[in-house]
Every structure is written in structure tokens, then in C-alpha cells.
Write a protein that holds these residues in place. Structure first.
Motif, PDB file in Angstrom:
ATOM      1  N   ALA A   1      -3.406   2.713  -3.502  1.00 20.10           N
ATOM      2  CA  ALA A   1      -3.090   3.826  -2.961  1.00 20.10           C
ATOM      3  C   ALA A   1      -4.013   4.282  -1.958  1.00 20.10           C
ATOM      4  N   GLY A   2      -3.532   4.927  -1.125  1.00 19.26           N
ATOM      5  CA  GLY A   2      -4.445   5.768   0.023  1.00 19.26           C
ATOM      6  C   GLY A   2      -4.031   6.992   0.449  1.00 19.26           C
ATOM      7  N   THR A   3      -4.491   7.276   1.587  1.00 24.50           N
ATOM      8  CA  THR A   3      -4.122   8.699   2.120  1.00 24.50           C
ATOM      9  C   THR A   3      -3.397   8.465   3.596  1.00 24.50           C
ATOM     10  N   ASP A   4      -3.627   7.445   4.104  1.00 30.52           N
ATOM     11  CA  ASP A   4      -3.097   7.318   5.588  1.00 30.52           C
ATOM     12  C   ASP A   4      -3.747   8.200   6.517  1.00 30.52           C
ATOM     13  N   ILE A   5      -2.740   8.879   7.278  1.00 31.63           N
ATOM     14  CA  ILE A   5      -3.463   9.787   8.510  1.00 31.63           C
ATOM     15  C   ILE A   5      -3.348  11.188   8.137  1.00 31.63           C
ATOM     16  N   VAL A   6      -3.123  11.433   6.840  1.00 30.80           N
ATOM     17  CA  VAL A   6      -3.047  12.857   6.379  1.00 30.80           C
ATOM     18  C   VAL A   6      -4.344  13.404   6.189  1.00 30.80           C
ATOM     19  N   ARG A   7      -5.031  14.247   7.278  1.00 23.63           N
ATOM     20  CA  ARG A   7      -6.406  14.736   7.054  1.00 23.63           C
ATOM     21  C   ARG A   7      -6.325  16.387   7.469  1.00 23.63           C
TER      22      ARG A   7
ATOM     23  N   THR B   1      -7.252  -0.660  -4.724  1.00 21.59           N
ATOM     24  CA  THR B   1      -7.757  -0.856  -3.250  1.00 21.59           C
ATOM     25  C   THR B   1      -8.925  -1.826  -3.248  1.00 21.59           C
ATOM     26  N   ALA B   2      -9.404  -1.831  -4.373  1.00 24.66           N
ATOM     27  CA  ALA B   2     -10.596  -3.230  -4.378  1.00 24.66           C
ATOM     28  C   ALA B   2      -9.862  -4.458  -4.428  1.00 24.66           C
TER      29      ALA B   2
ATOM     30  N   THR C   1       0.822  -1.197   0.035  1.00 28.07           N
ATOM     31  CA  THR C   1      -0.060   0.041   0.216  1.00 28.07           C
ATOM     32  C   THR C   1       0.925   1.165  -0.061  1.00 28.07           C
ATOM     33  N   VAL C   2       0.389   2.209  -1.004  1.00 28.10           N
ATOM     34  CA  VAL C   2       1.529   3.251  -1.030  1.00 28.10           C
ATOM     35  C   VAL C   2       0.682   4.693  -0.566  1.00 28.10           C
ATOM     36  N   GLN C   3       1.080   5.429  -0.014  1.00 24.56           N
ATOM     37  CA  GLN C   3       0.263   6.772   0.429  1.00 24.56           C
ATOM     38  C   GLN C   3       1.279   7.981   0.140  1.00 24.56           C
TER      39      GLN C   3
ATOM     40  N   LEU D   1      -4.934   6.875 -10.855  1.00 26.93           N
ATOM     41  CA  LEU D   1      -6.399   6.665 -10.744  1.00 26.93           C
ATOM     42  C   LEU D   1      -6.711   5.158 -10.480  1.00 26.93           C
ATOM     43  N   ARG D   2      -6.072   4.313 -11.177  1.00 25.65           N
ATOM     44  CA  ARG D   2      -6.167   2.861 -11.260  1.00 25.65           C
ATOM     45  C   ARG D   2      -5.692   2.419  -9.599  1.00 25.65           C
ATOM     46  N   LEU D   3      -4.665   2.753  -9.119  1.00 31.54           N
ATOM     47  CA  LEU D   3      -4.114   2.427  -7.748  1.00 31.54           C
ATOM     48  C   LEU D   3      -5.144   2.739  -6.887  1.00 31.54           C
TER      49      LEU D   3
END
Length: 287
Positions: free
Chosen positions: A180-186, A227-228, A140-142, A220-222
Motif C-alpha cells: 500500500a502507498g499514497t501515490d501522487i495525492v499530496r 512495502t518492505a 501496489t494499491v493506493q 497497516l500490514r500492507l
């Protein structure tokens, strides 16, 4: 949180796993257990690195787990039907985690894709990336971690390592399974993440490692099919395809055709969940 550095602590962790009345996949489409999250090293100021920190030559981070104990705990969890995602930031942590995961597979046999997952892998080398691909471990990459903490990385790790953080083009080129995701960055707009993956821009550290950038379609695919697959839902989610769940987001412009610099502030025109409109401020879909 159990900090595991002894056989006794490993026994306690295994007892905890054995006492849980669930396993990965338990739940429904609204709330479902993915698996265990383990933490092998720290963040920017605690990542286990192969070389000392730029701002502290006597320090190279720490490992939270004894590898042999971690192997035993992970093997038991996998036997009981659990997926495992392990936080590994520094390259020494990534190397150690690959050793552990390979030992788990040797002990329990082949596992389904996205059962043993590396979380973050901010620092890695080509040999580690090749091992992850060869062994079938997901990653997983953020990118928001670099976007948000690039200045801290420059101080702690130095400019050369900071340029190498999250080398997406190299992971993709190696054939890695990525999500791909965002993790804790909010708060964080997913399209700002896409912009960062495409431009390597950051909040306050400028452009870092432009040679590691990927194109908008791949980013966008990541975020979607990647994630799916991570959630073992690629047959039900991740693309707008007949027969899949009608969860989707629409933008006022086509992200694939937009200027990359316009992506950072791009927000949805509407969203749908299960075919039901959940966000439509301009009444594009609402009578």
C-alpha cells in the motif's frame, strides 16, 4: 518519456536500458533504485477499460504500448536485473499487462517475487485477480486515488465501476501480494489512507464499495510489511523485530484499538530513523 508503439521505438528503449550503468537495488539505505516505471494507460480520463465510459459511450481509454513491443522491452530489462512496475488503471490495461508479464516469464523463465509489478489496478475482475496471484505478480494499491478522485470516477466511469475501484478485500481474499502507498495525492496522512481502506470513505464522493473494506490490522500490514516486501527488504524493515533497522513511528493511541473514524486525522507522536529520534514534538523520548 518514450511512447512505444513501434519496433523502432522498442529498439530505442532497449538501447536506453543497455546504456544505464545500474540496475535494481543500486544504492544504499538512504537512496536506492527500485526499478523502471512504465505507463500502460492513462488516469481516470484515459484509463483503458473493457466497457465505454459512462459520460462518453464512444470512448474507452487508450493503451500507450504495443503489447508485443512492451514484452520485448520488459524481457530485456528483466534479463539485465531490472524490476518493472507498470501503471495500469483500467481493467483492459490490467488484462493487457497480465498478457505481457506472462509472455515475459515464458521468455526469460521464473523471476523473483516483486520483479513484475502491477501499479494501481484500480479496475479489475476476479479472473484478472486470480491470474495475478497464480502468476506471482505483485500489486501496489493506493486507496488515496479513490479518496481524492471518487467524484471524477463517478462521472467518467459511473457508480457501479466506481464502487469496484481498488477492491482490497477481494485482492486479500485471493491471496495477492499487495503493498500500500499514497501515490501522487499530496499532502496525505498515511493514517487517512488506513481510514479509507477500513471505511471506504472518500473526500467528496461518500462511501464507495463498503464490501471491499479491510480491517485496520490488514491495512497497516500492507503499509509496512507489504512495502518492505515490494522493496525486497522484508528481512530488514516492515516490523519492529530484533535485528531489523530501527525505523519506526509511534502514535498517541493504538490504531488497532481506536475508533476507525478517529484514524483519519491521527498523526505521529514521534518517529525514529536508524534508532535516532527525528520527530518528537512533545518530548516523549527526548530528555
Amino acid at each position: 518519456m518514450i511512447r512505444v508503439g513501434s519496433e523502432q521505438a522498442g529498439d530505442e528503449a532497449i538501447a536506453l536500458i543497455g546504456g544505464l550503468g545500474a540496475r535494481s537495488g543500486f544504492g544504499d539505505d538512504w537512496l536506492r533504485i527500485w526499478g523502471f516505471k512504465l505507463v500502460l494507460d492513462g488516469g481516470v480520463e484515459g484509463a483503458a477499460t473493457e466497457q465505454p465510459y459512462a459520460n462518453d459511450p464512444g470512448h474507452s481509454g487508450h493503451l500507450n504500448w504495443d503489447p508485443a513491443v512492451m514484452t520485448r522491452v520488459c524481457a530485456e530489462a528483466v534479463r539485465r536485473g531490472w524490476r518493472i512496475g507498470t501503471h495500469a488503471v483500467g481493467d483492459r490495461a490490467v488484462r493487457t499487462l497480465l498478457d505481457v508479464y506472462e509472455a515475459v516469464v515464458t521468455e526469460v523463465g521464473p523471476v523473483p517475487p516483486w520483479t513484475l509489478v502491477i501499479e494501481h489496478a484500480l479496475l479489475s475482475d476476479a479472473a484478472q485477480r486470480d491470474r495475478a496471484v497464480r502468476d506471482g505478480f505483485g500489486v501496489t494499491v493506493q486507496y488515496p486515488l479513490l479518496w481524492n478522485m471518487g467524484s471524477e470516477m463517478l462521472v467518467t466511469w459511473g457508480p457501479e465501476r466506481t464502487r469496484q475501484v481498488t477492491p482490497l478485500a477481494q485482492w486479500v481474499g485471493a491471496g495477492a501480494s499487495l503493498a500500500a502507498g499514497t501515490d501522487i495525492v499530496r499532502p496525505f496522512n498515511p493514517m487517512t489512507n488506513v481510514w479509507g481502506m477500513v471505511t471506504r470513505g472518500t473526500k467528496s464522493a461518500g462511501i464507495q464499495g463498503p464490501e471491499h473494506a479491510i480491517d485496520v490490522g490488514t491495512a497497516l500490514r500492507l503499509y509496512t510489511m507489504g512495502t518492505a516486501a515490494l522493496n525486497h527488504d522484508q528481512e530488514r524493515l516492515g516490523s519492529i523485530t530484533p535485528g531489523k533497522l530501527a525505523d519506526l513511528v509511534g502514535y498517541p493511541v493504538d490504531p488497532l484499538a481506536a475508533d476507525p473514524d478517529d484514524l483519519a486525522e491521527l498523526t505521529p507522536a514521534f518517529t525514529m530513523v536508524g534508532g535516532r529520534v527525528t520527530h518528537d514534538p512533545d518530548k516523549r523520548l527526548t530528555p
